[in-house]
Design a protein around this motif. Structure first.
Motif, PDB file in Angstrom:
ATOM      1  N   ALA A 188       0.869  -1.179   0.000  1.00 14.55           N
ATOM      2  CA  ALA A 188       0.000   0.000   0.000  1.00 14.55           C
ATOM      3  C   ALA A 188       0.897   1.217   0.000  1.00 14.55           C
ATOM      4  N   ILE A 189       0.314   2.362  -0.250  1.00 19.48           N
ATOM      5  CA  ILE A 189       1.106   3.588  -0.294  1.00 19.48           C
ATOM      6  C   ILE A 189       0.296   4.766   0.234  1.00 19.48           C
ATOM      7  N   ALA A 190       0.972   5.639   0.973  1.00 19.10           N
ATOM      8  CA  ALA A 190       0.385   6.906   1.420  1.00 19.10           C
ATOM      9  C   ALA A 190       1.266   7.977   0.801  1.00 19.10           C
ATOM     10  N   ASN A 191       0.743   8.678  -0.180  1.00 17.51           N
ATOM     11  CA  ASN A 191       1.546   9.643  -0.902  1.00 17.51           C
ATOM     12  C   ASN A 191       0.642  10.744  -1.442  1.00 17.51           C
ATOM     13  N   LEU A 192       1.199  11.586  -2.292  1.00 14.07           N
ATOM     14  CA  LEU A 192       0.463  12.759  -2.765  1.00 14.07           C
ATOM     15  C   LEU A 192       0.587  12.904  -4.276  1.00 14.07           C
ATOM     16  N   ASP A 193      -0.093  13.906  -4.805  1.00 19.10           N
ATOM     17  CA  ASP A 193       0.006  14.181  -6.234  1.00 19.10           C
ATOM     18  C   ASP A 193       1.244  15.000  -6.543  1.00 19.10           C
ATOM     19  N   PRO A 194       1.842  14.770  -7.720  1.00 20.97           N
ATOM     20  CA  PRO A 194       1.306  14.012  -8.860  1.00 20.97           C
ATOM     21  C   PRO A 194       1.505  12.502  -8.812  1.00 20.97           C
ATOM     22  N   VAL A 195       2.205  11.977  -7.804  1.00 21.21           N
ATOM     23  CA  VAL A 195       2.481  10.542  -7.728  1.00 21.21           C
ATOM     24  C   VAL A 195       1.205   9.706  -7.760  1.00 21.21           C
ATOM     25  N   ILE A 196       0.222  10.070  -6.930  1.00 27.14           N
ATOM     26  CA  ILE A 196      -1.002   9.274  -6.832  1.00 27.14           C
ATOM     27  C   ILE A 196      -1.763   9.234  -8.149  1.00 27.14           C
ATOM     28  N   THR A 197      -1.924  10.368  -8.805  1.00 32.61           N
ATOM     29  CA  THR A 197      -2.657  10.401 -10.076  1.00 32.61           C
ATOM     30  C   THR A 197      -1.965   9.538 -11.124  1.00 32.61           C
ATOM     31  N   MET A 198      -0.646   9.525 -11.113  1.00 32.40           N
ATOM     32  CA  MET A 198       0.090   8.693 -12.070  1.00 32.40           C
ATOM     33  C   MET A 198      -0.117   7.209 -11.789  1.00 32.40           C
ATOM     34  N   LEU A 199      -0.166   6.829 -10.532  1.00 34.68           N
ATOM     35  CA  LEU A 199      -0.420   5.433 -10.179  1.00 34.68           C
ATOM     36  C   LEU A 199      -1.858   5.036 -10.530  1.00 34.68           C
ATOM     37  N   GLN A 200      -2.781   5.965 -10.354  1.00 33.68           N
ATOM     38  CA  GLN A 200      -4.174   5.702 -10.714  1.00 33.68           C
ATOM     39  C   GLN A 200      -4.335   5.506 -12.214  1.00 33.68           C
ATOM     40  N   ARG A 201      -3.627   6.316 -12.984  1.00 35.14           N
ATOM     41  CA  ARG A 201      -3.712   6.224 -14.444  1.00 35.14           C
ATOM     42  C   ARG A 201      -3.361   4.824 -14.932  1.00 35.14           C
ATOM     43  N   ASP A 202      -2.370   4.224 -14.311  1.00 38.00           N
ATOM     44  CA  ASP A 202      -1.912   2.899 -14.724  1.00 38.00           C
ATOM     45  C   ASP A 202      -2.604   1.769 -13.969  1.00 38.00           C
ATOM     46  N   ASN A 203      -3.670   2.113 -13.219  1.00 37.55           N
ATOM     47  CA  ASN A 203      -4.450   1.117 -12.463  1.00 37.55           C
ATOM     48  C   ASN A 203      -3.580   0.287 -11.523  1.00 37.55           C
ATOM     49  N   LEU A 204      -2.605   0.957 -10.925  1.00 35.95           N
ATOM     50  CA  LEU A 204      -1.699   0.264 -10.019  1.00 35.95           C
ATOM     51  C   LEU A 204      -2.159   0.315  -8.570  1.00 35.95           C
ATOM     52  N   ILE A 205      -3.133   1.153  -8.285  1.00 39.43           N
ATOM     53  CA  ILE A 205      -3.609   1.295  -6.909  1.00 39.43           C
ATOM     54  C   ILE A 205      -5.131   1.386  -6.842  1.00 39.43           C
ATOM     55  N   LYS A 206      -5.644   1.082  -5.650  1.00 38.01           N
ATOM     56  CA  LYS A 206      -7.057   1.283  -5.344  1.00 38.01           C
ATOM     57  C   LYS A 206      -7.108   2.226  -4.143  1.00 38.01           C
ATOM     58  N   VAL A 207      -7.745   3.376  -4.303  1.00 37.34           N
ATOM     59  CA  VAL A 207      -7.780   4.391  -3.244  1.00 37.34           C
ATOM     60  C   VAL A 207      -8.650   3.938  -2.076  1.00 37.34           C
ATOM     61  N   VAL A 208      -8.106   4.081  -0.870  1.00 36.94           N
ATOM     62  CA  VAL A 208      -8.807   3.705   0.357  1.00 36.94           C
ATOM     63  C   VAL A 208      -9.277   4.948   1.123  1.00 36.94           C
ATOM     64  N   ALA A 209      -8.424   5.962   1.200  1.00 35.86           N
ATOM     65  CA  ALA A 209      -8.770   7.215   1.885  1.00 35.86           C
ATOM     66  C   ALA A 209      -8.127   8.364   1.117  1.00 35.86           C
ATOM     67  N   ASP A 210      -8.901   9.431   0.900  1.00 31.78           N
ATOM     68  CA  ASP A 210      -8.456  10.532   0.038  1.00 31.78           C
ATOM     69  C   ASP A 210      -8.689  11.870   0.746  1.00 31.78           C
ATOM     70  N   THR A 211      -7.665  12.718   0.778  1.00 37.24           N
ATOM     71  CA  THR A 211      -7.832  14.041   1.407  1.00 37.24           C
ATOM     72  C   THR A 211      -7.407  15.157   0.450  1.00 37.24           C
ATOM     73  N   ARG A 212      -7.685  14.970  -0.845  1.00 39.79           N
ATOM     74  CA  ARG A 212      -7.292  15.977  -1.827  1.00 39.79           C
ATOM     75  C   ARG A 212      -8.301  17.111  -1.970  1.00 39.79           C
ATOM     76  N   THR A 213      -9.517  16.914  -1.473  1.00 44.35           N
ATOM     77  CA  THR A 213     -10.526  17.972  -1.533  1.00 44.35           C
ATOM     78  C   THR A 213     -10.982  18.325  -0.124  1.00 44.35           C
ATOM     79  N   LEU A 214     -11.616  19.467   0.024  1.00 42.08           N
ATOM     80  CA  LEU A 214     -12.101  19.887   1.339  1.00 42.08           C
ATOM     81  C   LEU A 214     -13.186  18.935   1.842  1.00 42.08           C
ATOM     82  N   LYS A 215     -14.038  18.480   0.944  1.00 40.89           N
ATOM     83  CA  LYS A 215     -15.121  17.567   1.328  1.00 40.89           C
ATOM     84  C   LYS A 215     -14.565  16.237   1.831  1.00 40.89           C
TER      85      LYS A 215
END
Length: 342
Positions: A188-215
């Protein structure tokens, strides 16, 4: 008449000197500074990069050197060790340091949402169902003890897991983090953008908890959660108020610029290496976190209490500590800077 002229000429040097003295009253006490940061390429620290790249520090009479470390905990060590004057890092460190009887003070806010994402590897954990599945697994963080490991520890604690139930592995905040996931070095990984978006693009990760927006931040932490700040020893702030103000001015100037910047402005301002070889994806990642950037550098009133509550969830050392949150931050400098650049 002659006496009047002579008297006027006698007073002239003092009269001419006064404006110069007044003009220098706000001159930085320390013009050469070192600001330590951990993961400078991250959007988490984009205001720092903008202030540097657009010359805002120089505009304030400062000559700034910015060494980049693998993670925020390493940048903090530079401050404690005396090799850095100021840190661009997570606000939470001010609380942890007070618990160790060291007063560290934040004086300008860069982010109003942490932007940290906890995700599991689709390669090593294809059958992931819940956070309980992470017990005994390896989680990649920028550096142990950094804000990424704190966020992961908090999310795990809410699911009944202790930090000791997993292994935190330092993977940095750039290509090294991506490689760690691709190669299966971490589960698993706890990291930030742009790293996370790049991993998502290649379907290498499944997001469990996200704090990129205020909501999403509100959903994870239950309140406003401050992110990156500039912090330093309270003694430094007291002894160098004009320097501290100059730093705050430069950062708020950068924050103001970011509220109006378009995609092409961002790409032109940041170093090419920050794009990690994909300009379009970098800009897509920027849109994911844009609202997380503080518009004015001012710490939200409820933010420090949220951070303390979060830390107490998984840090036993804080259980019996009385933390004076008023000593962990000041808005005085950011408010003055906000007026200057409003």
């Amino acid at each position: 008449m002659r006496r009047t002229i002579l008297k006027t000429l006698a007073l002239a040097p003092a009269a001419l000197a006064f404006p110069r003295v007044w003009a220098q009253a706000g001159k930085p006490e320390k013009s050469k500074l070192t600001i330590a940061v951990g993961g400078k390429n991250l959007f988490y620290y984009l205001p720092l990069t903008i202030a540097e790249q657009l010359g805002y520090f120089k505009d304030e009479g400062l000559q700034v050197e910015i060494p980049d470390f693998a993670g925020g905990s390493k940048a903090l060590q530079a401050l404690v060790g005396g090799s850095a004057d100021v840190v661009s890092g997570a606000y939470e460190h001010t609380i942890n340091m007070q618990a160790k009887n060291q007063i560290i003070e934040s004086f300008v806010l860069q982010g109003r949402a942490p932007q940290i994402v906890l995700a599991v590897s689709t390669k090593t954990m294809p059958d992931y169902k819940s956070l309980a599945d992470l017990k005994g697994k390896k989680i990649g963080v920028t550096a142990p003890g950094s804000s990424t490991s704190m966020m992961a520890s908090y999310v795990l604690a809410k699911a009944g897991l202790k930090p000791s139930d997993v292994s935190f592995i330092g993977v940095g905040a750039a290509s090294g983090a991506i490689t760690a996931v691709k190669s299966g070095q971490v589960d698993a990984i706890a990291n930030l953008d742009p790293v996370i978006t790049m991993l998502q693009r290649d379907n290498l990760i499944k997001v469990v908890a996200d704090t990129r927006t205020l909501k999403d931040t509100q959903a994870v932490y239950g309140g406003p959660m401050p992110a990156a700040v500039l912090y330093t020893h309270a003694k430094f702030v007291q002894e160098n108020p004009h320097t501290t103000q100059a730093l705050a001015n430069a950062m708020v100037h950068a924050l103001r610029w970011l509220t109006k910047a378009g995609p092409s402005d961002i790409v032109k301002a940041v170093p090419e290496s920050y794009l990690l070889g994909d300009r379009a994806l970098y800009l897509a990642a920027w849109e994911n976190v844009r609202q997380a950037i503080s518009p004015d550098g001012i710490m939200p009133e409820a933010g420090p209490a949220t951070a303390l509550r979060m830390l107490k969830t998984f840090e036993p050392s804080l259980a019996d500590k009385s933390i004076d949150l008023a000593k962990t931050y000041t808005n005085a400098f950011a408010r003055k800077a906000d007026v200057k650049y409003s």
